[in-house]
Structure formats: structure tokens, C-alpha cells
Design a protein around this motif. Structure first.
Motif, PDB file in Angstrom:
ATOM      1  N   ASN A   1     -50.637 -40.815 -22.305  1.00  0.00           N
ATOM      2  CA  ASN A   1     -49.056 -40.499 -22.177  1.00  0.00           C
ATOM      3  C   ASN A   1     -48.635 -41.698 -21.116  1.00  0.00           C
ATOM      4  O   ASN A   1     -47.987 -41.371 -20.359  1.00  0.00           O
ATOM      5  CB  ASN A   1     -48.785 -39.303 -21.692  1.00  0.00           C
ATOM      6  N   LEU A   2     -48.955 -42.807 -21.393  1.00  0.00           N
ATOM      7  CA  LEU A   2     -48.627 -43.852 -20.668  1.00  0.00           C
ATOM      8  C   LEU A   2     -47.179 -44.286 -20.892  1.00  0.00           C
ATOM      9  O   LEU A   2     -46.619 -44.576 -21.930  1.00  0.00           O
ATOM     10  CB  LEU A   2     -49.336 -45.129 -20.931  1.00  0.00           C
ATOM     11  N   ASP A   3     -46.550 -44.411 -19.816  1.00  0.00           N
ATOM     12  CA  ASP A   3     -45.064 -44.755 -19.602  1.00  0.00           C
ATOM     13  C   ASP A   3     -45.021 -46.120 -18.685  1.00  0.00           C
ATOM     14  O   ASP A   3     -45.458 -45.802 -17.538  1.00  0.00           O
ATOM     15  CB  ASP A   3     -44.253 -43.623 -19.133  1.00  0.00           C
ATOM     16  N   LEU A   4     -44.431 -47.173 -19.281  1.00  0.00           N
ATOM     17  CA  LEU A   4     -44.149 -48.030 -18.466  1.00  0.00           C
ATOM     18  C   LEU A   4     -42.936 -48.965 -18.823  1.00  0.00           C
ATOM     19  O   LEU A   4     -42.897 -49.448 -19.986  1.00  0.00           O
ATOM     20  CB  LEU A   4     -45.529 -49.121 -18.715  1.00  0.00           C
TER      21      LEU A   4
ATOM     22  N   VAL B   1     -43.287 -48.366 -28.808  1.00  0.00           N
ATOM     23  CA  VAL B   1     -43.202 -49.787 -28.346  1.00  0.00           C
ATOM     24  C   VAL B   1     -41.974 -50.115 -28.320  1.00  0.00           C
ATOM     25  O   VAL B   1     -41.455 -50.530 -29.652  1.00  0.00           O
ATOM     26  CB  VAL B   1     -44.175 -50.584 -28.469  1.00  0.00           C
ATOM     27  N   LEU B   2     -41.129 -50.349 -27.296  1.00  0.00           N
ATOM     28  CA  LEU B   2     -39.774 -51.036 -27.502  1.00  0.00           C
ATOM     29  C   LEU B   2     -39.652 -52.370 -26.789  1.00  0.00           C
ATOM     30  O   LEU B   2     -40.166 -52.544 -25.405  1.00  0.00           O
ATOM     31  CB  LEU B   2     -38.619 -49.920 -27.061  1.00  0.00           C
ATOM     32  N   VAL B   3     -38.993 -53.320 -27.387  1.00  0.00           N
ATOM     33  CA  VAL B   3     -38.852 -54.422 -26.902  1.00  0.00           C
ATOM     34  C   VAL B   3     -37.418 -55.086 -27.055  1.00  0.00           C
ATOM     35  O   VAL B   3     -36.866 -54.941 -28.135  1.00  0.00           O
ATOM     36  CB  VAL B   3     -39.633 -55.595 -27.438  1.00  0.00           C
ATOM     37  N   GLY B   4     -36.947 -55.250 -26.013  1.00  0.00           N
ATOM     38  CA  GLY B   4     -35.409 -55.308 -26.135  1.00  0.00           C
ATOM     39  C   GLY B   4     -34.442 -54.405 -26.628  1.00  0.00           C
ATOM     40  O   GLY B   4     -33.361 -54.556 -27.550  1.00  0.00           O
TER      41      GLY B   4
ATOM     42  N   VAL C   1     -38.904 -54.428 -21.636  1.00  0.00           N
ATOM     43  CA  VAL C   1     -40.019 -54.057 -22.619  1.00  0.00           C
ATOM     44  C   VAL C   1     -40.383 -52.222 -21.989  1.00  0.00           C
ATOM     45  O   VAL C   1     -40.156 -52.021 -20.997  1.00  0.00           O
ATOM     46  CB  VAL C   1     -41.467 -54.507 -22.243  1.00  0.00           C
ATOM     47  N   HIS C   2     -40.572 -51.380 -22.810  1.00  0.00           N
ATOM     48  CA  HIS C   2     -40.735 -50.082 -22.744  1.00  0.00           C
ATOM     49  C   HIS C   2     -42.004 -49.526 -23.531  1.00  0.00           C
ATOM     50  O   HIS C   2     -41.902 -49.400 -24.640  1.00  0.00           O
ATOM     51  CB  HIS C   2     -39.570 -49.178 -22.808  1.00  0.00           C
ATOM     52  N   LEU C   3     -43.053 -49.178 -22.702  1.00  0.00           N
ATOM     53  CA  LEU C   3     -44.118 -48.194 -23.423  1.00  0.00           C
ATOM     54  C   LEU C   3     -43.962 -46.961 -23.077  1.00  0.00           C
ATOM     55  O   LEU C   3     -43.761 -46.537 -22.168  1.00  0.00           O
ATOM     56  CB  LEU C   3     -45.382 -48.806 -22.811  1.00  0.00           C
ATOM     57  N   ASP C   4     -43.571 -46.127 -24.219  1.00  0.00           N
ATOM     58  CA  ASP C   4     -43.076 -44.631 -24.097  1.00  0.00           C
ATOM     59  C   ASP C   4     -44.026 -43.803 -24.666  1.00  0.00           C
ATOM     60  O   ASP C   4     -44.370 -43.540 -25.984  1.00  0.00           O
ATOM     61  CB  ASP C   4     -41.704 -44.728 -24.993  1.00  0.00           C
ATOM     62  N   GLY C   5     -44.723 -43.049 -23.556  1.00  0.00           N
ATOM     63  CA  GLY C   5     -45.646 -42.048 -24.117  1.00  0.00           C
ATOM     64  C   GLY C   5     -46.916 -42.449 -24.915  1.00  0.00           C
ATOM     65  O   GLY C   5     -47.173 -41.653 -25.934  1.00  0.00           O
TER      66      GLY C   5
END
Length: 361
Positions: free
Chosen positions: A29-32, A68-71, A12-16
Motif C-alpha cells: 500500500n505504498l503512497d508517494l 501510477v499517475l504522472v501529470g 508523480v503520484h504512486l497511489d496505494g
């Protein structure tokens, strides 16, 4: 039992991510990034953005910008009901007219799973969370902890790509909370679902997570393994927020600081200019020894079971809190003379000196 294995887990990627509410920057600007099968706990004060981050991942809130990216797939504009995520909230939200088994079946029924298959799956999930014998009970016949187990089983039953837990234990009493906390970790490791756990409880976050993210004003102050967050906090905010810290005046010089006549290494020497600083020292890094000639005096003690916190008045009149084994308490009653020393472990400093302040209990 058929469960989601680690091979099925997704990154999982929370991008900006940015999100603003009524002039307040909830996400800045949360990145996780979460590895497949990882459990990350988001921790922080009220209003720091941790729940907003979870809701954006769930699709319950729209970000003003970011992705929001998943897989590896961008699901930023995918509606919540198509994101394939299991959610457990503080409120159990069980249907009162359905049994535990029927509640767990509900999500599978919406997905048109055949009745026999969903009953079998629901039974497996109730067994997994430890209440298979209560399958035919209604919510009002279950305790709070049992109801939350049903909610967890329901979230897992649909084989979600991501599991989202938003303060799932805060409505429970302390003993049940610890038991269910440990169960959630056991189940998450067994099932292998990538999990985001939002909590305000520090002990909870440190106990269950692979990594803990400490948030402040919509940003991550630190994201690291629990022991690193506690032992090597990246900022004074993290050191102050996670656990307890005495705030002592000291003098910074290079990569070390002098405090209470002791020279200690500094986690981040660039955090403050050389000269007077405030040093954050954990109570367990404060050592007490009985000494009739000691210049410090025991002020009070709080018994906490195997350990106790002892408040000591320094010669300056300032107070400092030490954590000691409770077996030591008979030797250091209020008024006893003691000597105070600091363990030589890395400490966090912040600019500016000032009077000592004991850890806030």
C-alpha cells in the motif's frame, strides 16, 4: 542550450501500490507524491521495495493493485515504451559499437527525430554532463564514470517527463561516485526533471535529494527533507538505519527521557510506554572532555580525516562512540580519562531497556 524547464515538470503520484513476489510483500500500500521538478531518493535495506517501486513507475513491473499517475494522468496500464521516462541503471548498458554521441542519439532515433536535430541535441546533452569532447569515443575508450555520464545524457536527451535512477553510481569508485553524484544534482536542478533516485548509499541520498524516503517492508517509514530524516527520525528504524546511533538504556517520563544522568527531549514520546526504554543517541551528540578524575576511559579511536570516532568505556563497562574533531585526538589517547556528556537534542526512543550498544560503524 535547450533543456526541459521547471514549467515542463510534472507531478508523480504512486497511489496505494501493492506488489507481491513468491509470498513476499514487496510493496504494501505504498503512497508517494512527488512535486514537479522534485528529486526524491528512496533509501532502505535490500528487499525493502525501493527498486520495485521504481520499476512499477517505469512500467517494467505491474502492480497487483494501486495506480501510477504522472501529470495527473493515470498511466498504470500504459506500456513502458510509451511512458516517456528516462532511465539510468547501475549497468551502463551502452552499445559497444556506437560512439558516445551515437549512444545518446539512439532514443531520439527511435522517436524518428531528424538526424541533424538529434545530433545537435546529443551534443548539447554531452556538454551538459561534461564530456562533450569525448563524443566520438566508443564505450571501451571511456572510464566507468564517463560511461555513466553518457548513460545519463542518453536518458535526458529524449526530454523525459520523469527521470529514474536505479543505483546509478554503485559500480564506481568512491571519488568518482561523489563527483558524479554532485553532477547529477547540478544537472537535475538545471534541467528540472522530476526524478526518482534509488540508492542504498545513505550519504548519496542525503546529499542529492529534496526529500528522502526511507523504506521498510514495502512501506515508507519516513519521507522528509534530508536534515529532518537525520536529525528528527520518525521511528527507531529510521534512526538506526540512517547514520550511526548508540543504543543506551534510559527511563522515559512524559516527553523526556533520562539517560547517562542527562534529561533529553524525545522526538515521539508515544513511541514507547513510560519506564525503561532504549535511547538512540548520535555519536556527534556525545561530548568528551579531558578530565583526570573522569570515570570513563578512551578505548580506541578511528581517524576519518577532519573528524574521528572515539570509542569510550563507561563506568558500567559499556561502550559508547563519540564523534570529535581529529585535532582533539592527541589529548585523548587510549586509556585517557574523560568525562562523557550528551548534547540536549531530541532523541528517538524504543520500548524496552537493555545494555548499552555502541554505534555500528
Amino acid at each position: 542550450m535547450t533543456t526541459v524547464g521547471l514549467s515542463d515538470s510534472v507531478a508523480v503520484h504512486l497511489d496505494g501500490l501493492r506488489r507481491r513476489f513468491a509470498g513476499v510483500q514487496a510493496l504494501d500500500n505504498l503512497d508517494l507524491e512527488m512535486a514537479p521538478g522534485e528529486l526524491i531518493a528512496l533509501l532502505g535495506p535490500s528487499g525493502c521495495g525501493k527498486t520495485t517501486a521504481l520499476r512499477v513507475l517505469a512500467g517494467l513491473e505491474d502492480a497487483d493493485s494501486g495506480r501510477v499517475l504522472v501529470g495527473g494522468k493515470d498511466i498504470t496500464n500504459v506500456p513502458a515504451n510509451r511512458r516517456d521516462m528516462g532511465m539510468v541503471f547501475q549497468a551502463y548498458s551502452l552499445f559497444p559499437h556506437l560512439t558516445a554521441l551515437q549512444n545518446v542519439e539512439f532514443g531520439m532515433a527511435l522517436r524518428k527525430m531528424k538526424p541533424a536535430a538529434r545530433r545537435e541535441r546529443a551534443g548539447e546533452m554531452l556538454d551538459l554532463v561534461g564530456i562533450g569532447t569525448h563524443a566520438e569515443r566508443y564505450p571501451h575508450q571511456l572510464s566507468g564514470g564517463q560511461q555513466q555520464r553518457v548513460a545519463l545524457a542518453r536518458a535526458l536527451a529524449i526530454r523525459p517527463k520523469v527521470l529514474l535512477l536505479d543505483e546509478p553510481l554503485s559500480a564506481l569508485d568512491a571519488k568518482v561516485r561523489v563527483q558524479l553524484r554532485d553532477e547529477i544534482r547540478r544537472i537535475q536542478l538545471e534541467v528540472g526533471t522530476t526524478t526518482l533516485f534509488v540508492t542504498h548509499d545513505q550519504e548519496e541520498a542525503l546529499a542529492v535529494a529534496d526529500r528522502v524516503g526511507v523504506m521498510r517492508a514495502g512501506r515508507l517509514e519516513q519521507l522528509a527533507a534530508p536534515e529532518e530524516v537525520y536529525q528528527q527520525p520518525a521511528t527507531a528504524f529510521v534512526a538506526d538505519f540512517v547514520g550511526l546511533s548508540n543504543r543506551l538504556p534510559g527511563t522515559l517520563s512524559g516527553a523526556s527521557v533520562e539517560v547517562l544522568d542527562t534529561v533529553l527531549p524525545v522526538v515521539d514520546p508515544s513511541a514507547a510506554p513510560a519506564g525503561p526504554v532504549t535511547v538512540l543517541v548520535r555519536p556527534e551528540a556525545v561530548e568528551l572532555s579531558v578530565d583526570p578524575d573522569g570515570s570513563s576511559r578512551v578505548f580506541a579511536a578511528s581517524f576519518l580525516g577532519p573528524t574521528s570516532r572515539v570509542t569510550v568505556a563507561l563506568p558500567t563497562g559499556d561502550l559508547i562512540i563519540a564523534q570529535v574533531a581529529s585535532a582533539m585526538l592527541p589529548e585523548i589517547p587510549p586509556g585517557a580519562a574523560v568525562r562523557v556528556a550528551l548534547r540536549r537534542v531530541p532523541v528517538v526512543v524504543e520500548a524496552g531497556g537493555g545494555a548499552a550498544q555502541p554505534a555500528r560503524v
